[in-house]
Design an enzyme around this catalytic site. Structure first.
Site, short mmCIF file in Angstrom:
data_model
loop_
_atom_site.label_atom_id
_atom_site.label_comp_id
_atom_site.label_asym_id
_atom_site.label_seq_id
_atom_site.Cartn_x
_atom_site.Cartn_y
_atom_site.Cartn_z
N ASP A 213 -9.67 -5.03 -4.95
CA ASP A 213 -8.77 -4.14 -4.22
C ASP A 213 -9.21 -2.68 -4.29
OD1 ASP A 213 -6.42 -3.11 -3.01
OD2 ASP A 213 -5.16 -4.55 -4.06
N SER B 232 0.83 -1.19 0.00
CA SER B 232 0.00 0.00 0.00
C SER B 232 0.88 1.26 0.00
CB SER B 232 -0.98 -0.06 1.18
OG SER B 232 -2.05 0.83 1.01
N HIS C 58 -7.46 -6.01 -0.58
CA HIS C 58 -6.22 -5.26 -0.34
C HIS C 58 -5.13 -6.05 0.38
CE1 HIS C 58 -4.21 -1.42 -0.52
NE2 HIS C 58 -4.11 -1.29 0.78
#
Length: 303
Positions: free
Chosen positions: A252, A112, A279
């Protein structure tokens, strides 16, 4: 408790006046480049990525760390936005690599926000970087915000209306906002219910000390009003010249549109999409995730 294997070492690395907490699984001197794991947020902790410690079984030690401001690292709740910069966290990563004596050979995994950080690090062509994994990361926050609008429009109308009402009123700390936020998170952040303990641990760490997250990101994943809202790494991707693996989930929050610039900008980058994940595919599809990662580490070793 986590099912991650026990650490072989834990400690803190001095970083200026502060300290960076780290955890090592496996032998840093095995002859194989260790995997260094940069977590998301900014302002999260290593906990939700602890399952990656099992990759030490492949002979590559795994290094987790808590970025400054959270977890076991120095907390600085009184520092303002001008302190929490991308450069601060780039410097912290460089400092940790030197402290552990692995700057001459390592693989970097960024998840991320950590993937954007890792990409920026890799673009400077550090001589010891052997491979790069950019997991569930957008290449730019403006692109992320465009896609958040798309995903939010797909939420039930009453949910998005509740979110918007609280965002406009500045009441994003209410129970009603939290309940509406969970609808988005359960669909696009972690589809495993109930949330795994490691994931929940990191979530609560942000909740208890949101200094960094609120400063750089904002109150939620999809309401980005912090200092990173205009930041992008698209302009530096051509400088990445190591084997690169891109990971994302079909559901996601880092949609394909936000990941595609990495594939287009990094020569030879390979992109694996996890069909049943959002995610955190390392928690949502752990067996396939482990297989993909082990294959990539073998590829890095082959040079």
């Amino acid at each position: 408790m986590s099912t991650a294997p026990p650490p072989s070492a834990r400690g803190t690395a001095p970083f200026g006046e502060h300290r960076t907490w780290y955890r090592v699984t496996g032998d840093l001197r095995s002859g194989r480049p260790p995997l260094v794991v940069a977590h998301g947020g900014p302002g999260s902790t290593h906990d939700y990525l602890l399952s990656l410690a099992a990759l030490a079984e492949s002979g590559h030690a795994v290094v987790h760390y808590d970025q400054l401001g959270n977890g076991g690292s120095t907390r600085l709740p009184d520092r303002g936005d001008d302190f929490w910069t991308v450069q601060l966290f780039l410097d912290e990563l460089d400092n940790l690599l030197r402290h552990l004596g692995i700057a001459d050979g390592y693989v970097l995994y960024g998840h991320s926000w950590g993937g954007m950080l890792a990409a920026k690090h890799a673009s400077t062509a550090p001589p010891g970087l052997r491979g790069l994994v950019i997991a569930n990361s957008p290449a730019s926050y403006p692109l992320w915000l465009q896609e958040m609008k798309v995903l939010r429009e797909q939420l039930p109308p009453d949910v998005d209306a509740t979110l918007r009402r609280h965002e406009e009123a500045g009441t994003t700390d209410t129970d009603e906002y939290f309940a509406a936020m969970r609808v988005f998170y359960d669909k696009h952040v972690c589809r495993v219910l109930p949330w795994p303990r490691d994931f929940f641990a990191s979530f609560m760490e942000i909740h208890h000390d949101p200094t960094v997250y609120h400063s750089m990101n904002g109150p939620t994943e999809f309401h980005v009003i912090g200092t990173l809202r205009d930041w992008s790494v698209e302009d530096c991707l051509a400088g990445i010249a190591v084997p690169t693996l891109l990971l994302s989930g079909r559901h996601d929050e880092a949609t394909e549109a936000t990941v595609r610039p990495f594939q287009e900008g990094i020569e030879g980058a390979r992109w694996e999409i996890f069909e049943e994940s959002s995610h955190v595919p390392h928690l949502e599809e752990p067996e396939r995730f482990t297989a993909v990662m082990k294959d990539f580490l073998k590829e890095v070793e082959r040079g």
